[in-house]
Design a protein around this motif. Sequence first.
Motif, PDB file in Angstrom:
ATOM      1  N   GLN A   6      -0.565  12.489   5.923  1.00 31.98           N
ATOM      2  CA  GLN A   6      -1.956  12.589   6.380  1.00 31.98           C
ATOM      3  C   GLN A   6      -2.817  11.469   5.809  1.00 31.98           C
ATOM      4  OE1 GLN A   6      -2.876  16.722   5.233  1.00 31.98           O
ATOM      5  NE2 GLN A   6      -3.473  17.056   7.366  1.00 31.98           N
ATOM      6  N   ARG A   7      -2.640  11.205   4.515  1.00 29.21           N
ATOM      7  CA  ARG A   7      -3.468  10.205   3.860  1.00 29.21           C
ATOM      8  C   ARG A   7      -3.114   8.786   4.289  1.00 29.21           C
ATOM      9  NH1 ARG A   7      -2.334  10.099  -1.207  1.00 29.21           N
ATOM     10  NH2 ARG A   7      -0.892  11.843  -1.487  1.00 29.21           N
ATOM     11  N   ALA A   8      -1.864   8.574   4.680  1.00 25.46           N
ATOM     12  CA  ALA A   8      -1.415   7.233   5.091  1.00 25.46           C
ATOM     13  C   ALA A   8      -1.239   7.135   6.602  1.00 25.46           C
ATOM     14  CB  ALA A   8      -0.100   6.891   4.385  1.00 25.46           C
ATOM     15  N   ILE A   9      -1.949   7.996   7.331  1.00 20.51           N
ATOM     16  CA  ILE A   9      -1.729   8.094   8.770  1.00 20.51           C
ATOM     17  C   ILE A   9      -2.014   6.777   9.500  1.00 20.51           C
ATOM     18  CG2 ILE A   9      -4.068   8.925   9.246  1.00 20.51           C
ATOM     19  CD1 ILE A   9      -0.788  10.041  10.964  1.00 20.51           C
ATOM     20  N   ILE A  10      -2.997   5.986   9.039  1.00 21.30           N
ATOM     21  CA  ILE A  10      -3.346   4.756   9.767  1.00 21.30           C
ATOM     22  C   ILE A  10      -2.217   3.731   9.700  1.00 21.30           C
ATOM     23  CG2 ILE A  10      -4.922   2.776   9.818  1.00 21.30           C
ATOM     24  CD1 ILE A  10      -7.184   4.639   9.083  1.00 21.30           C
ATOM     25  N   ALA A  38       0.938  -4.026   6.712  1.00 23.90           N
ATOM     26  CA  ALA A  38       1.020  -4.770   5.451  1.00 23.90           C
ATOM     27  C   ALA A  38      -0.152  -4.434   4.541  1.00 23.90           C
ATOM     28  CB  ALA A  38       1.057  -6.268   5.743  1.00 23.90           C
ATOM     29  N   LEU A  39      -1.329  -4.301   5.131  1.00 27.38           N
ATOM     30  CA  LEU A  39      -2.497  -3.922   4.343  1.00 27.38           C
ATOM     31  C   LEU A  39      -2.321  -2.537   3.747  1.00 27.38           C
ATOM     32  CD1 LEU A  39      -5.377  -4.608   3.395  1.00 27.38           C
ATOM     33  CD2 LEU A  39      -6.228  -3.604   5.537  1.00 27.38           C
ATOM     34  N   GLY A  40      -1.732  -1.622   4.535  1.00 30.86           N
ATOM     35  CA  GLY A  40      -1.483  -0.269   4.044  1.00 30.86           C
ATOM     36  C   GLY A  40      -0.503  -0.263   2.876  1.00 30.86           C
ATOM     37  N   TRP A  49      -7.863   0.243  -7.343  1.00 30.27           N
ATOM     38  CA  TRP A  49      -8.800   1.100  -6.625  1.00 30.27           C
ATOM     39  C   TRP A  49      -8.143   2.426  -6.260  1.00 30.27           C
ATOM     40  CZ3 TRP A  49     -13.355  -0.955  -7.195  1.00 30.27           C
ATOM     41  CH2 TRP A  49     -13.463  -2.337  -7.308  1.00 30.27           C
ATOM     42  N   THR A  50      -8.691   3.510  -6.788  1.00 32.30           N
ATOM     43  CA  THR A  50      -8.091   4.827  -6.563  1.00 32.30           C
ATOM     44  C   THR A  50      -8.162   5.251  -5.103  1.00 32.30           C
ATOM     45  OG1 THR A  50     -10.195   5.879  -7.130  1.00 32.30           O
ATOM     46  CG2 THR A  50      -8.586   5.615  -8.906  1.00 32.30           C
ATOM     47  N   ILE A  51      -9.294   4.989  -4.437  1.00 31.13           N
ATOM     48  CA  ILE A  51      -9.480   5.507  -3.092  1.00 31.13           C
ATOM     49  C   ILE A  51      -8.502   4.871  -2.108  1.00 31.13           C
ATOM     50  CG2 ILE A  51     -11.322   3.861  -2.498  1.00 31.13           C
ATOM     51  CD1 ILE A  51     -11.186   7.553  -1.459  1.00 31.13           C
ATOM     52  N   THR A  52      -8.264   3.552  -2.224  1.00 26.48           N
ATOM     53  CA  THR A  52      -7.331   2.924  -1.292  1.00 26.48           C
ATOM     54  C   THR A  52      -5.873   3.164  -1.708  1.00 26.48           C
ATOM     55  OG1 THR A  52      -7.602   0.835  -2.504  1.00 26.48           O
ATOM     56  CG2 THR A  52      -8.930   1.140  -0.519  1.00 26.48           C
ATOM     57  N   ASN A  54      -4.792   6.035  -2.753  1.00 25.82           N
ATOM     58  CA  ASN A  54      -4.495   7.360  -2.200  1.00 25.82           C
ATOM     59  C   ASN A  54      -4.692   7.439  -0.697  1.00 25.82           C
ATOM     60  OD1 ASN A  54      -3.778   8.485  -4.625  1.00 25.82           O
ATOM     61  ND2 ASN A  54      -5.817   9.327  -5.060  1.00 25.82           N
ATOM     62  N   PHE A  55      -5.554   6.577  -0.138  1.00 23.20           N
ATOM     63  CA  PHE A  55      -5.818   6.580   1.303  1.00 23.20           C
ATOM     64  C   PHE A  55      -5.697   5.138   1.815  1.00 23.20           C
ATOM     65  CE2 PHE A  55      -7.875  10.336  -0.267  1.00 23.20           C
ATOM     66  CZ  PHE A  55      -7.684  11.294   0.726  1.00 23.20           C
ATOM     67  N   PRO A  56      -4.480   4.633   1.956  1.00 21.65           N
ATOM     68  CA  PRO A  56      -4.289   3.243   2.394  1.00 21.65           C
ATOM     69  C   PRO A  56      -5.010   2.972   3.718  1.00 21.65           C
ATOM     70  CG  PRO A  56      -2.211   4.223   1.718  1.00 21.65           C
ATOM     71  CD  PRO A  56      -3.187   5.331   1.770  1.00 21.65           C
ATOM     72  N   VAL A  57      -5.693   1.870   3.778  1.00 26.53           N
ATOM     73  CA  VAL A  57      -6.501   1.406   4.919  1.00 26.53           C
ATOM     74  C   VAL A  57      -7.709   2.316   5.161  1.00 26.53           C
ATOM     75  CG1 VAL A  57      -6.540   0.744   7.338  1.00 26.53           C
ATOM     76  CG2 VAL A  57      -4.478   0.354   5.974  1.00 26.53           C
ATOM     77  N   ALA A  58      -7.509   3.623   5.239  1.00 25.61           N
ATOM     78  CA  ALA A  58      -8.614   4.546   5.507  1.00 25.61           C
ATOM     79  C   ALA A  58      -9.699   4.432   4.436  1.00 25.61           C
ATOM     80  CB  ALA A  58      -8.104   5.972   5.588  1.00 25.61           C
ATOM     81  N   GLY A  59      -9.283   4.216   3.182  1.00 27.26           N
ATOM     82  CA  GLY A  59     -10.282   4.074   2.117  1.00 27.26           C
ATOM     83  C   GLY A  59     -11.206   2.898   2.337  1.00 27.26           C
ATOM     84  N   ARG A  60     -10.726   1.888   3.027  1.00 30.14           N
ATOM     85  CA  ARG A  60     -11.558   0.712   3.299  1.00 30.14           C
ATOM     86  C   ARG A  60     -12.654   1.018   4.314  1.00 30.14           C
ATOM     87  NH1 ARG A  60      -9.457  -4.141   1.428  1.00 30.14           N
ATOM     88  NH2 ARG A  60      -7.459  -3.888   0.350  1.00 30.14           N
ATOM     89  N   ILE A  61     -12.428   1.994   5.149  1.00 36.75           N
ATOM     90  CA  ILE A  61     -13.468   2.391   6.104  1.00 36.75           C
ATOM     91  C   ILE A  61     -14.674   2.941   5.353  1.00 36.75           C
ATOM     92  CG2 ILE A  61     -14.008   3.940   8.021  1.00 36.75           C
ATOM     93  CD1 ILE A  61     -11.052   3.754   8.824  1.00 36.75           C
ATOM     94  N   ARG A  62     -14.390   3.667   4.269  1.00 29.81           N
ATOM     95  CA  ARG A  62     -15.486   4.164   3.422  1.00 29.81           C
ATOM     96  C   ARG A  62     -16.283   2.987   2.861  1.00 29.81           C
ATOM     97  NH1 ARG A  62     -16.032   5.132  -2.092  1.00 29.81           N
ATOM     98  NH2 ARG A  62     -17.368   6.894  -2.674  1.00 29.81           N
ATOM     99  N   TRP A  63     -15.593   1.948   2.391  1.00 31.56           N
ATOM    100  CA  TRP A  63     -16.291   0.756   1.886  1.00 31.56           C
ATOM    101  C   TRP A  63     -17.165   0.135   2.972  1.00 31.56           C
ATOM    102  CZ3 TRP A  63     -11.619  -2.056  -0.861  1.00 31.56           C
ATOM    103  CH2 TRP A  63     -11.251  -1.322  -2.015  1.00 31.56           C
TER     104      TRP A  63
END
Length: 544
Positions: A6-10, A38-40, A49-52, A54-63
């Motif tokens: 779920q966390r790495a879905i992207i 590759a970014l994931g 960075w903890t958020i990325t 745990n949430f590869p790529v998706a955490g960057r959307i928060r940024w």
Amino acid sequence: MFDLIQRAIIPIVAAVLALAALLAGWVWVALLLLAVVALGIYDFLQRDWTITRNFPVAGRIRWLFYRLRPYLRAYIVEDDLHGTPYSFEARNLVHARARGETDTHPFGTERDVDAEEYHWIGHSIAPEPDPDISPRVIVGNDQCARPYSASVLNISAMSFGALSANAVRALNLGAKKGNFYHDTGEGGLSPYHLEHGGDLVWELGSGYFGARDKDGRFDAGKFRDNAAHDAVRMTEIKLSQGAKPGHGGLLPAAKVTEEIARIRQVPAHQDCLSPRGHSAFSTPIQMMEFAARMRDLSDGKPVGLKLCIGQPHEPFAMIKAMLETGIYPDFIVVDGGEGGTGAAPLELSDWVGMPLTEGLVLMRNALVGAGIKDKVRLAASGKVYSGMGLAENIALGADWCNAARAFMLSVGCIQAQRCHLGTCPTGVTSQDPGRQRGLIPEVQGERAARFHAKTLEAMADIVAAAGFRHPQDLQPHHLMHRTGPEKAMPMDRIHTFLPEGILRDAPDDTIYADWWAAARADSFRPGIDLVPARAAAKNIPAEM
């Protein structure tokens, strides 16, 4: 495992789609999707960075949305009245007046007239038919050889460096066209301040930029040479500013170009920080002697002091030094704690320094109570942008007002709040030539002058409605302020306004008795122990 998917879905979905694109022969689509994969993988393995992680790529959307948040608030979320530091209504009013667009408003006020912050000017049944639409104030006491006639609205202190060259050009051109003054700020007297010949107040801070020796101390010869410019009409000693009192000025390294370093006589590409205090004086008496020296070196031009009020005994110490030495500065500018700047520690901006209303009233009481208000003019600065702001401060005791951010808005500022990063989108505070090209001084200078004129007209309407020709006739009792949803009081019943000479003749009868007793002409330190004195005091001011 399901949680990880779920966390790495992207990146997982991107990998599946990349495979499908390759099978379909869509190579470029596959390459783009593989870049996401590759970014994931990078995000999942990196350790910073903890958020990325745990949430590869998706955490960057928060940024991304954090970066967009100020713009989304400004353009979509905030209402007309509650944006900060300047509301949409305030920004729109300045822009409309600067551009020559209509500044009238349909369908009545949108303000909550029962709110505690609501205030108003009492009008008269007999309004004045012919108000002064461009009132002036003569600055200069009998110790000044070259008095100056100042507008009641002028450009507050902003340095070249904090502002771009084109912004300084535009503001000075506006000052020239509108017949008002332009305060240089503490960053020195640049060629751009002198280019259009607008009236200048040369501000000298603790860094003595433009008048310093190799050790950073005051250089009388350099000061004399720069003060001799015809455009320099007054000089001013900066003691503190509302946005960061007690901190000294700060120009971030990103904005200290070779040119700015040459003008300020400091190293390029390094933070330029003025000392917290002055090296030319350390006591109230020495301050007055330094002010007198500046007045003499400038061939008798008016000299003033600018400060944000802090501990109340210190303004009284300045007053006692004036009385003891017989030296009177020609003016004092009170900068409110709500004042703005390009770069300041958040805690200092939010929690240090007296707001303008309280600071202005205290300084007015110090001058009037000592019987010297006729010798020392008083100016106010701090979020002034409208005719009501002018009228309010003048009613409270100011002779004129200065504005900084309002004039920035008039020449194109959109309150992007990128001043400290050098990435101002309109070129007002950027030293990047590519960004500065968007600001055309000849166009924006005209707008600064138009904003000034329209704001004075708005103030004249208020003054006329109150039954007066000149704003100096406004008094505290003309200004009403809510103290609750069911009650309002005139300002002279909310704040104390001292009668002439009472601090000199009967200080114990005032609410300032302990502060006056603590004030010393020979030191800024209190002359008594204020803790027991305040504990035993009978007249403790409610407003402090």
